[in-house]
Design a protein around this motif. Structure first.
Motif, PDB file in Angstrom:
ATOM      1  N   CYS A 263      28.689  54.682  30.449  1.00 12.59           N
ATOM      2  CA  CYS A 263      29.858  54.997  29.630  1.00 12.59           C
ATOM      3  C   CYS A 263      30.527  53.702  29.155  1.00 12.59           C
ATOM      4  CB  CYS A 263      30.845  55.845  30.428  1.00 12.59           C
ATOM      5  SG  CYS A 263      31.597  55.001  31.826  1.00 12.59           S
ATOM      6  N   PRO A 264      31.424  53.771  28.168  1.00 14.12           N
ATOM      7  CA  PRO A 264      32.151  52.571  27.746  1.00 14.12           C
ATOM      8  C   PRO A 264      32.877  51.924  28.918  1.00 14.12           C
ATOM      9  CG  PRO A 264      32.488  54.358  26.181  1.00 14.12           C
ATOM     10  CD  PRO A 264      31.765  54.952  27.349  1.00 14.12           C
ATOM     11  N   SER A 265      32.850  50.592  28.966  1.00 11.56           N
ATOM     12  CA  SER A 265      33.385  49.882  30.133  1.00 11.56           C
ATOM     13  C   SER A 265      34.097  48.608  29.708  1.00 11.56           C
ATOM     14  CB  SER A 265      32.260  49.556  31.130  1.00 11.56           C
ATOM     15  OG  SER A 265      31.226  48.828  30.501  1.00 11.56           O
ATOM     16  N   LEU A 266      34.868  48.086  30.654  1.00  9.92           N
ATOM     17  CA  LEU A 266      35.615  46.836  30.481  1.00  9.92           C
ATOM     18  C   LEU A 266      35.642  46.131  31.819  1.00  9.92           C
ATOM     19  CD1 LEU A 266      37.702  45.097  28.723  1.00  9.92           C
ATOM     20  CD2 LEU A 266      39.474  46.433  29.893  1.00  9.92           C
ATOM     21  N   PHE A 267      35.532  44.805  31.817  1.00  8.84           N
ATOM     22  CA  PHE A 267      35.692  44.016  33.040  1.00  8.84           C
ATOM     23  C   PHE A 267      36.690  42.903  32.796  1.00  8.84           C
ATOM     24  CE2 PHE A 267      34.649  40.267  35.648  1.00  8.84           C
ATOM     25  CZ  PHE A 267      34.887  40.810  36.900  1.00  8.84           C
ATOM     26  N   VAL A 268      37.620  42.737  33.741  1.00 13.43           N
ATOM     27  CA  VAL A 268      38.577  41.629  33.708  1.00 13.43           C
ATOM     28  C   VAL A 268      38.656  41.049  35.106  1.00 13.43           C
ATOM     29  CG1 VAL A 268      40.874  40.864  33.051  1.00 13.43           C
ATOM     30  CG2 VAL A 268      39.916  42.921  31.978  1.00 13.43           C
ATOM     31  N   GLY A 269      38.431  39.748  35.230  1.00 13.78           N
ATOM     32  CA  GLY A 269      38.497  39.078  36.521  1.00 13.78           C
ATOM     33  C   GLY A 269      39.313  37.804  36.445  1.00 13.78           C
ATOM     34  N   GLY A 270      39.666  37.281  37.609  1.00 19.33           N
ATOM     35  CA  GLY A 270      40.358  36.006  37.680  1.00 19.33           C
ATOM     36  C   GLY A 270      39.372  34.876  37.904  1.00 19.33           C
ATOM     37  N   ALA A 271      39.492  33.814  37.147  1.00 16.85           N
ATOM     38  CA  ALA A 271      38.544  32.709  37.252  1.00 16.85           C
ATOM     39  C   ALA A 271      38.611  32.018  38.614  1.00 16.85           C
ATOM     40  CB  ALA A 271      38.784  31.698  36.132  1.00 16.85           C
ATOM     41  N   ALA A 292      27.250  49.662  27.764  1.00 15.60           N
ATOM     42  CA  ALA A 292      28.293  49.983  26.787  1.00 15.60           C
ATOM     43  C   ALA A 292      29.559  49.158  27.041  1.00 15.60           C
ATOM     44  CB  ALA A 292      28.613  51.477  26.809  1.00 15.60           C
ATOM     45  N   LEU A 293      29.395  47.939  27.564  1.00 13.21           N
ATOM     46  CA  LEU A 293      30.526  47.062  27.876  1.00 13.21           C
ATOM     47  C   LEU A 293      31.251  46.646  26.603  1.00 13.21           C
ATOM     48  CD1 LEU A 293      31.904  45.424  30.222  1.00 13.21           C
ATOM     49  CD2 LEU A 293      30.401  43.534  29.571  1.00 13.21           C
ATOM     50  N   HIS A 294      32.573  46.860  26.615  1.00 13.06           N
ATOM     51  CA  HIS A 294      33.413  46.462  25.480  1.00 13.06           C
ATOM     52  C   HIS A 294      33.757  44.981  25.543  1.00 13.06           C
ATOM     53  CE1 HIS A 294      36.614  46.907  22.417  1.00 13.06           C
ATOM     54  NE2 HIS A 294      37.317  46.116  23.186  1.00 13.06           N
ATOM     55  N   GLY A 295      33.989  44.479  26.753  1.00 10.46           N
ATOM     56  CA  GLY A 295      34.339  43.075  26.904  1.00 10.46           C
ATOM     57  C   GLY A 295      34.346  42.682  28.362  1.00 10.46           C
ATOM     58  N   SER A 296      34.023  41.406  28.629  1.00  6.36           N
ATOM     59  CA  SER A 296      34.065  40.843  29.982  1.00  6.36           C
ATOM     60  C   SER A 296      34.934  39.597  29.908  1.00  6.36           C
ATOM     61  CB  SER A 296      32.656  40.493  30.466  1.00  6.36           C
ATOM     62  OG  SER A 296      32.693  39.930  31.761  1.00  6.36           O
ATOM     63  N   HIS A 297      36.041  39.606  30.630  1.00  8.45           N
ATOM     64  CA  HIS A 297      37.046  38.560  30.504  1.00  8.45           C
ATOM     65  C   HIS A 297      37.320  37.920  31.854  1.00  8.45           C
ATOM     66  CE1 HIS A 297      38.095  40.358  26.558  1.00  8.45           C
ATOM     67  NE2 HIS A 297      37.901  41.508  27.187  1.00  8.45           N
ATOM     68  N   LEU A 298      37.288  36.581  31.904  1.00 10.92           N
ATOM     69  CA  LEU A 298      37.720  35.830  33.076  1.00 10.92           C
ATOM     70  C   LEU A 298      38.989  35.079  32.703  1.00 10.92           C
ATOM     71  CD1 LEU A 298      34.494  34.303  34.696  1.00 10.92           C
ATOM     72  CD2 LEU A 298      35.874  36.227  35.506  1.00 10.92           C
ATOM     73  N   LEU A 299      40.065  35.368  33.411  1.00 11.74           N
ATOM     74  CA  LEU A 299      41.353  34.773  33.085  1.00 11.74           C
ATOM     75  C   LEU A 299      41.523  33.452  33.816  1.00 11.74           C
ATOM     76  CD1 LEU A 299      43.647  37.944  33.245  1.00 11.74           C
ATOM     77  CD2 LEU A 299      42.114  37.164  31.420  1.00 11.74           C
ATOM     78  N   ASP A 300      41.656  32.370  33.059  1.00 14.42           N
ATOM     79  CA  ASP A 300      41.810  31.043  33.643  1.00 14.42           C
ATOM     80  C   ASP A 300      43.065  30.984  34.515  1.00 14.42           C
ATOM     81  OD1 ASP A 300      39.546  30.105  32.394  1.00 14.42           O
ATOM     82  OD2 ASP A 300      40.624  29.256  30.689  1.00 14.42           O
ATOM     83  N   GLY A 301      42.942  30.300  35.662  1.00 14.32           N
ATOM     84  CA  GLY A 301      44.090  30.093  36.528  1.00 14.32           C
ATOM     85  C   GLY A 301      44.607  31.338  37.201  1.00 14.32           C
ATOM     86  N   CYS A 302      43.782  32.366  37.283  1.00 15.05           N
ATOM     87  CA  CYS A 302      44.214  33.635  37.875  1.00 15.05           C
ATOM     88  C   CYS A 302      43.412  33.921  39.131  1.00 15.05           C
ATOM     89  CB  CYS A 302      44.024  34.774  36.867  1.00 15.05           C
ATOM     90  SG  CYS A 302      44.647  36.371  37.430  1.00 15.05           S
ATOM     91  N   GLY A 303      44.078  34.483  40.136  1.00 14.56           N
ATOM     92  CA  GLY A 303      43.432  34.823  41.387  1.00 14.56           C
ATOM     93  C   GLY A 303      43.000  36.272  41.441  1.00 14.56           C
ATOM     94  N   HIS A 304      43.102  36.869  42.624  1.00 10.80           N
ATOM     95  CA  HIS A 304      42.528  38.191  42.866  1.00 10.80           C
ATOM     96  C   HIS A 304      43.423  39.350  42.436  1.00 10.80           C
ATOM     97  CE1 HIS A 304      39.964  41.153  44.759  1.00 10.80           C
ATOM     98  NE2 HIS A 304      40.997  41.633  45.436  1.00 10.80           N
ATOM     99  N   TRP A 305      44.751  39.195  42.548  1.00 10.90           N
ATOM    100  CA  TRP A 305      45.681  40.321  42.334  1.00 10.90           C
ATOM    101  C   TRP A 305      46.023  40.392  40.849  1.00 10.90           C
ATOM    102  CZ3 TRP A 305      44.954  42.337  46.838  1.00 10.90           C
ATOM    103  CH2 TRP A 305      44.797  41.502  47.957  1.00 10.90           C
ATOM    104  N   ILE A 306      45.022  40.633  40.054  1.00  8.35           N
ATOM    105  CA  ILE A 306      45.036  40.297  38.635  1.00  8.35           C
ATOM    106  C   ILE A 306      46.090  41.053  37.835  1.00  8.35           C
ATOM    107  CG2 ILE A 306      43.124  41.908  38.226  1.00  8.35           C
ATOM    108  CD1 ILE A 306      42.069  39.864  36.173  1.00  8.35           C
ATOM    109  N   GLN A 307      46.253  42.351  38.107  1.00 11.43           N
ATOM    110  CA  GLN A 307      47.217  43.114  37.302  1.00 11.43           C
ATOM    111  C   GLN A 307      48.648  42.848  37.721  1.00 11.43           C
ATOM    112  OE1 GLN A 307      45.496  44.377  39.811  1.00 11.43           O
ATOM    113  NE2 GLN A 307      45.978  46.510  40.274  1.00 11.43           N
ATOM    114  N   GLN A 308      48.826  42.144  38.841  1.00 11.73           N
ATOM    115  CA  GLN A 308      50.162  41.729  39.258  1.00 11.73           C
ATOM    116  C   GLN A 308      50.413  40.259  38.931  1.00 11.73           C
ATOM    117  OE1 GLN A 308      51.394  43.927  43.117  1.00 11.73           O
ATOM    118  NE2 GLN A 308      49.168  43.732  43.257  1.00 11.73           N
ATOM    119  N   GLU A 309      49.371  39.430  38.998  1.00 11.27           N
ATOM    120  CA  GLU A 309      49.506  38.023  38.625  1.00 11.27           C
ATOM    121  C   GLU A 309      49.652  37.842  37.117  1.00 11.27           C
ATOM    122  OE1 GLU A 309      47.005  35.015  40.527  1.00 11.27           O
ATOM    123  OE2 GLU A 309      46.217  36.571  41.853  1.00 11.27           O
TER     124      GLU A 309
END
Length: 327
Positions: A263-271, A292-309
């Protein structure tokens, strides 16, 4: 007459195979189910609920079984992934919906991916935060984690024996949580020359390697109070049950070994998150495992608690992805 959009979060209890699932919902529109990880709660999505509601979605954050006001069945068998998938299905049905987009963080990412894998007729798209999708299969998990080189013990192995981690955590839940969150947050995690907080020295504890007296920027007193109050009330055994069911998952999911999530998907992680380093090969395999990946994103300077950081960035990525999904 059109119903007004719920501008404030509404708490509900709904029936599930666990007994009950506690959830918090906000907004009206297509259902987006938010699944937290360890050691968290529905509250981990407090920054996403109002934004998704304002964007025209029915945002629903659950307490996974074993957490918060949801039921806490006894025994590791109750925390198998297939059981948690059926809880998610029950939530969708209890809300009067036929399908949902599911988004998970940490263990919630694995729960969300498994939900989309085994119940694709219910979960039409999947968003994964911090922990990458890797298809079922390979060696038995307990053998992998027990094979860590050197005398130190990986935290997943440390969590396996009932009562062991609880004995470390429960005398001072608030202090332990503060240290655990700090150890995996970008602004407070130990430096490269410090002992790795994911490992336990022989005869030691995880807490010995947590940053001392440092609080991540996203975790104020009020936020820590919410988390601590929940776990002081419930204990940690239900939450730790997820780790103690991993070998059972390995057997349960054997029919899906090597299977992609289509199915359509998205990945966001902390670098800066160790999870993205450990699972770098899984991320590289996304063209095969998440076709069906829409995007894979690694956020610079971000740790594990990504949606709170990084709530603003995660909210933007989620809402852009949701808007691009087929209706």
């Amino acid at each position: 007459m059109a119903h007004p959009v719920a501008t404030e979060p509404v708490h509900r209890l709904v029936p599930s195979p666990a007994g009950r699932i506690h959830l918090v919902e906000q907004g009206r529109g297509p259902l987006v189910l938010l699944v937290h990880g360890f050691p968290e709660s529905w509250y981990s999505w407090r920054h996403q609920l109002p934004v998704l509601a304002a964007a025209g979605y029915r945002a629903v954050a659950v307490d996974v079984r074993g957490y918060g006001r949801s039921s806490r069945p006894e025994g590791a068998d109750a925390y198998r992934l297939l059981e948690l998938v059926e809880d998610n299905v029950a939530v969708v049905r209890a809300l009067g919906e036929e399908s949902a987009v599911i988004v998970g963080h940490d263990w919630g990412s694995t729960i969300a991916a498994t939900s989309a894998l085994v119940r694709p007729e219910v979960f039409r798209a999947v968003g994964l935060l911090s922990v990458a999708y890797a298809p079922p299969g390979g060696p038995r998990p307990s053998e992998v984690f027990a094979g860590t080189p050197g005398p130190e013990e990986f935290y997943v192995s440390y969590f396996q024996q009932p009562g062991r981690a609880e004995a470390e955590i429960e005398p001072d839940v608030r202090g332990w949580l503060a240290g655990f969150y700090a150890a995996l947050s970008a602004d407070t995690m130990p430096g490269a020359d410090a002992p790795d907080p994911h490992f336990v020295a022989p005869g030691g504890t995880l807490r010995e390697r947590f940053p001392s007296g440092r609080r991540p920027g996203w975790l104020g007193e009020a936020e820590l109070d919410v988390y601590a109050a929940e776990f002081e009330r419930t204990g940690l055994t239900g939450a730790l049950g997820r780790y103690r069911a991993m070998d059972r998952d390995w057997a349960d999911l054997a029919p899906y070994n090597g299977a992609p999530v289509t199915c359509p998907s998205l990945f966001v992680g902390g670098a800066l998150d160790a999870s993205t380093t450990w699972l770098a090969d899984a991320i590289a395999a996304y063209p095969t495992t998440l076709p069906a990946l829409h995007g894979s994103h690694l956020l610079d300077g971000c740790g594990h608690w990504i949606q709170q950081e990084r709530p603003e960035t995660v909210n933007r990525l989620l809402t852009e992805w949701l808007a691009a999904l087929p209706s």
